[in-house]
Design a protein around this motif. Structure first.
Motif, short mmCIF file in Angstrom:
data_model
loop_
_atom_site.label_atom_id
_atom_site.label_comp_id
_atom_site.label_asym_id
_atom_site.label_seq_id
_atom_site.Cartn_x
_atom_site.Cartn_y
_atom_site.Cartn_z
N THR A 226 -11.32 -32.41 16.23
CA THR A 226 -12.07 -33.20 15.26
C THR A 226 -13.18 -33.98 15.94
OG1 THR A 226 -10.16 -33.42 13.79
CG2 THR A 226 -11.88 -35.08 13.59
N LEU A 227 -12.88 -34.58 17.08
CA LEU A 227 -13.88 -35.34 17.82
C LEU A 227 -15.02 -34.42 18.28
CD1 LEU A 227 -14.76 -38.03 19.00
CD2 LEU A 227 -13.28 -37.58 20.98
N SER A 228 -14.68 -33.24 18.73
CA SER A 228 -15.70 -32.29 19.17
C SER A 228 -16.58 -31.85 18.01
CB SER A 228 -15.04 -31.07 19.81
OG SER A 228 -14.30 -31.42 20.97
N GLU A 229 -15.97 -31.63 16.85
CA GLU A 229 -16.75 -31.20 15.69
C GLU A 229 -17.72 -32.29 15.25
OE1 GLU A 229 -15.97 -29.17 11.28
OE2 GLU A 229 -14.28 -29.77 12.57
N LEU A 230 -17.30 -33.54 15.33
CA LEU A 230 -18.19 -34.65 15.00
C LEU A 230 -19.39 -34.69 15.95
CD1 LEU A 230 -18.55 -37.36 13.30
CD2 LEU A 230 -17.47 -38.47 15.28
N ILE A 231 -19.13 -34.51 17.24
CA ILE A 231 -20.20 -34.57 18.24
C ILE A 231 -21.17 -33.41 18.07
CG2 ILE A 231 -20.66 -34.50 20.72
CD1 ILE A 231 -17.93 -35.85 21.13
N VAL A 232 -20.66 -32.22 17.83
CA VAL A 232 -21.52 -31.05 17.66
C VAL A 232 -22.42 -31.21 16.43
CG1 VAL A 232 -21.51 -28.59 17.12
CG2 VAL A 232 -19.97 -29.48 18.87
N ASN A 239 -31.12 -38.29 14.37
CA ASN A 239 -31.79 -39.32 13.57
C ASN A 239 -31.03 -39.58 12.28
OD1 ASN A 239 -33.85 -39.67 15.45
ND2 ASN A 239 -35.16 -38.14 14.50
N ARG A 240 -29.79 -39.91 12.41
CA ARG A 240 -28.91 -40.18 11.27
C ARG A 240 -27.60 -40.74 11.81
NH1 ARG A 240 -26.57 -34.16 9.69
NH2 ARG A 240 -26.18 -33.47 11.84
N ILE A 241 -26.76 -41.19 10.91
CA ILE A 241 -25.39 -41.61 11.24
C ILE A 241 -24.44 -40.58 10.65
CG2 ILE A 241 -23.63 -43.39 10.95
CD1 ILE A 241 -25.82 -45.45 10.74
N VAL A 242 -23.53 -40.09 11.46
CA VAL A 242 -22.58 -39.06 11.05
C VAL A 242 -21.17 -39.62 11.18
CG1 VAL A 242 -21.72 -36.72 11.47
CG2 VAL A 242 -24.16 -37.23 11.79
N GLY A 243 -20.34 -39.39 10.18
CA GLY A 243 -18.97 -39.89 10.22
C GLY A 243 -18.07 -39.18 9.23
N ARG A 244 -16.82 -39.58 9.25
CA ARG A 244 -15.82 -38.97 8.37
C ARG A 244 -15.86 -39.53 6.96
NH1 ARG A 244 -12.77 -38.06 4.86
NH2 ARG A 244 -10.64 -37.26 4.96
N PHE A 245 -16.09 -40.84 6.82
CA PHE A 245 -15.97 -41.50 5.53
C PHE A 245 -17.35 -41.94 5.03
CE2 PHE A 245 -12.15 -42.22 8.03
CZ PHE A 245 -11.16 -41.76 7.18
N GLY A 246 -17.79 -41.34 3.92
CA GLY A 246 -19.08 -41.68 3.32
C GLY A 246 -18.91 -42.35 1.98
N ARG A 247 -19.91 -43.13 1.59
CA ARG A 247 -19.90 -43.84 0.31
C ARG A 247 -21.26 -43.75 -0.36
NH1 ARG A 247 -15.35 -43.57 1.45
NH2 ARG A 247 -13.74 -45.19 1.53
N ASP A 248 -21.25 -43.70 -1.70
CA ASP A 248 -22.46 -43.75 -2.51
C ASP A 248 -22.25 -44.74 -3.65
OD1 ASP A 248 -24.17 -42.03 -1.18
OD2 ASP A 248 -23.39 -40.25 -2.18
N PHE A 277 -14.92 -44.29 11.47
CA PHE A 277 -15.07 -43.20 12.44
C PHE A 277 -16.45 -42.61 12.27
CE2 PHE A 277 -13.95 -38.65 13.72
CZ PHE A 277 -14.05 -38.94 15.08
N MET A 278 -17.39 -43.00 13.16
CA MET A 278 -18.76 -42.53 13.02
C MET A 278 -19.44 -42.53 14.38
SD MET A 278 -20.88 -45.73 11.38
CE MET A 278 -21.55 -47.02 12.44
N ILE A 279 -20.57 -41.82 14.48
CA ILE A 279 -21.36 -41.72 15.69
C ILE A 279 -22.82 -41.99 15.34
CG2 ILE A 279 -21.61 -39.22 15.44
CD1 ILE A 279 -21.65 -39.04 18.50
N MET A 280 -23.54 -42.67 16.24
CA MET A 280 -24.91 -43.06 15.98
C MET A 280 -25.64 -43.24 17.31
SD MET A 280 -24.16 -47.04 14.96
CE MET A 280 -25.88 -47.48 14.87
N GLN A 281 -26.95 -43.48 17.24
CA GLN A 281 -27.74 -43.78 18.42
C GLN A 281 -27.59 -45.25 18.80
OE1 GLN A 281 -31.70 -42.56 17.27
NE2 GLN A 281 -31.44 -40.53 18.18
N ARG A 282 -27.60 -45.51 20.10
CA ARG A 282 -27.44 -46.89 20.58
C ARG A 282 -28.58 -47.79 20.11
NH1 ARG A 282 -27.93 -47.30 26.85
NH2 ARG A 282 -30.00 -46.59 26.19
N GLN A 283 -29.80 -47.28 20.08
CA GLN A 283 -30.94 -48.10 19.72
C GLN A 283 -30.84 -48.64 18.29
OE1 GLN A 283 -34.27 -45.45 20.11
NE2 GLN A 283 -33.74 -44.27 18.27
N MET A 284 -30.10 -47.95 17.43
CA MET A 284 -29.95 -48.41 16.05
C MET A 284 -29.15 -49.71 15.96
SD MET A 284 -31.18 -47.58 13.18
CE MET A 284 -31.87 -46.10 13.91
N CYS A 285 -28.31 -50.00 16.95
CA CYS A 285 -27.55 -51.24 16.95
C CYS A 285 -28.46 -52.45 17.06
CB CYS A 285 -26.54 -51.24 18.11
SG CYS A 285 -25.27 -49.97 17.98
#
Length: 428
Positions: A226-232, A239-248, A277-285
């Motif tokens: 699962t962790l590998s699939e998120l990274i890939v 240029n986005r935030i990717v994670g398991r749990f999304g909301r609208d 559980f999400m991954i993003m770019q450091r500069q966005m922090c």
């Protein structure tokens, strides 16, 4: 033919019949009047009791309908663990099939497969090559230290080849401990927690040594696949935030239940990704703190619900949408505000709701029934217990506040872009 005796007897019988007939029509004596009054009073009392019983039955039936409706609404519309329950049912069926196969051929007993290994065994995902990027992980330890020490979360992260740094933020001195590993950096974040609250995850994210950062809650568990699939997936577009749990949001305004906030998981393109559980770019922090002044005073300080900066994941995702949409519009020579407004129904953030992620066991918490959880908890309570309703109200307040923050932050980010666009046109 009739003698005197027979006439006398007949006369008495006629008089008795007259008396009986008169008593039934109009009572003359006091005894007859009392008898009639008693009958009337008994009838009145019976009518009153019947009305009371009918009213009570109506009240009981109404209460049953309300509780049944609330219960069905909660378990049908608000439960987020349905995919996890399906996974458990799927594992149980395969384990039962394996056991029947062993009994049929009289083979030695095979021990049950642990959930972590079993999930990898039945995985049907095509393995993809991992990127060369190293990744930092940020985890907050506040009220559940056993989750970090005893769950499978840390072992999964430490065993992954792309993870070479885990920043463990101890925001509560009462639960702080030292996790010994060469990849783990233990940080005393209790001073910053008093003034930053939940946003301190983004504050320390700025000091991560890698450009890619994973944020994960301490009660999450998942597999290395699962962790590998998120990274890939994140490597396809950073240029986005990717994670398991999304909301609208539900609708385009703040009207409706919970100010439009919806707790249902979204699929693929979405507006907000939760920090569970999400991954993003450091500069966005760093961008988080550049825009926090937009809602800090009136929304966070004066109308906040729960811990300080509750809803930090919503604001982070909205800021990312603003920055990435502005950069893409600049590359295509489009006004940034118009681009963000026109694409308000489609965003770059990406929700992978099919990932195999689940909650760690509740016995690893040092408290009961989720009383320290931000959104409340219902485990251990029954619907007729007042604590169940108290947790429900706390959860509803939590959802309403998140919708309130969402609408205000989104509106002010759009207004800020419009003002910047107008200012640029003035200088042209």
């Amino acid at each position: 033919l009739l003698n005197k005796k027979n006439l006398t007897s007949l006369w008495y019988q006629i008089e008795e019949m007259k008396d009986k007939l008169k008593c039934t029509l109009l009572p003359k004596t006091m005894g007859d009047k009392l008898l009639v009054e008693r009958k009337v009073s008994k009838k009145v009392k019976f009518d009153v009791v019947a009305k009371i019983l009918k009213t009570a039955s109506s009240v009981v039936f109404t209460a049953w309908v309300i509780t049944s409706t609330v219960t069905m609404w909660y378990f049908c519309c608000w439960a987020d663990d349905v995919p996890r329950l399906e996974l458990i049912r799927f594992q149980h069926q395969h384990q039962q099939t394996l056991q029947n196969h062993v009994e049929k051929f009289h083979l030695p007993e095979i021990p049950s497969v642990p959930p972590l290994l079993f999930s990898q065994f039945v995985s049907k995902h095509i393995p993809l090559p991992l990127p060369y990027n190293k990744i930092s992980v940020v985890i907050m330890n506040h009220s559940r230290p056993r989750m970090i020490r005893e769950s499978s979360l840390m072992n999964t992260l430490l065993s992954h080849p792309n993870i070479d740094e885990i920043m463990l933020l101890h925001s509560n001195p009462d639960t702080a401990f030292e996790y010994i590993h060469n990849k783990v950096i233990n940080i005393d974040a209790s001073p910053q927690n008093d003034i930053m609250g939940l946003s301190l995850r983004f504050y320390f994210c700025q000091s991560a040594k890698n450009d890619w950062v994973i944020h994960v809650d301490d009660d999450m568990e998942f597999t290395t696949d699962t962790l590998s699939e998120l990274i890939v997936e994140f490597d396809k577009n950073t240029n986005r935030i990717v994670g398991r749990f999304g909301r609208d949001l539900l609708g385009s305004s703040s009207s409706g239940m919970f100010n439009g906030y919806n707790s249902a998981n979204t699929h693929k393109e979405t507006e907000v990704i939760l920090t569970k559980f999400m991954i993003m770019q450091r500069q966005m922090c760093s961008s988080f703190f550049e825009y926090e002044h937009l809602i800090w005073d009136d929304v966070i300080l004066h109308n906040g619900e729960g811990p300080l900066w509750n809803g930090e994941d919503i604001f982070m995702s909205l800021v990312a949408n603003r920055i990435y949409s502005s950069s893409s519009s600049t590359a295509h020579n489009h006004p940034p505000y118009n681009n963000y407004h026109q694409q308000s129904t489609k965003f770059n953030n990406y929700a992978m709701d099919w990932l195999d992620v689940w909650n760690a066991p509740d016995y690893l918490k040092d408290y009961d029934a989720g009383k320290l959880d931000i959104s409340g908890g219902f485990s251990g309570y029954t619907i007729w217990d007042w604590k169940w309703w108290q947790s429900l109200l706390r959860r509803n307040r939590h959802y309403s506040y998140r919708g309130f923050l969402w609408n205000h932050a989104k509106t002010r980010l759009m207004q800020m872009e419009l003002e910047e666009e107008q200012e640029e046109e003035m200088w042209r």
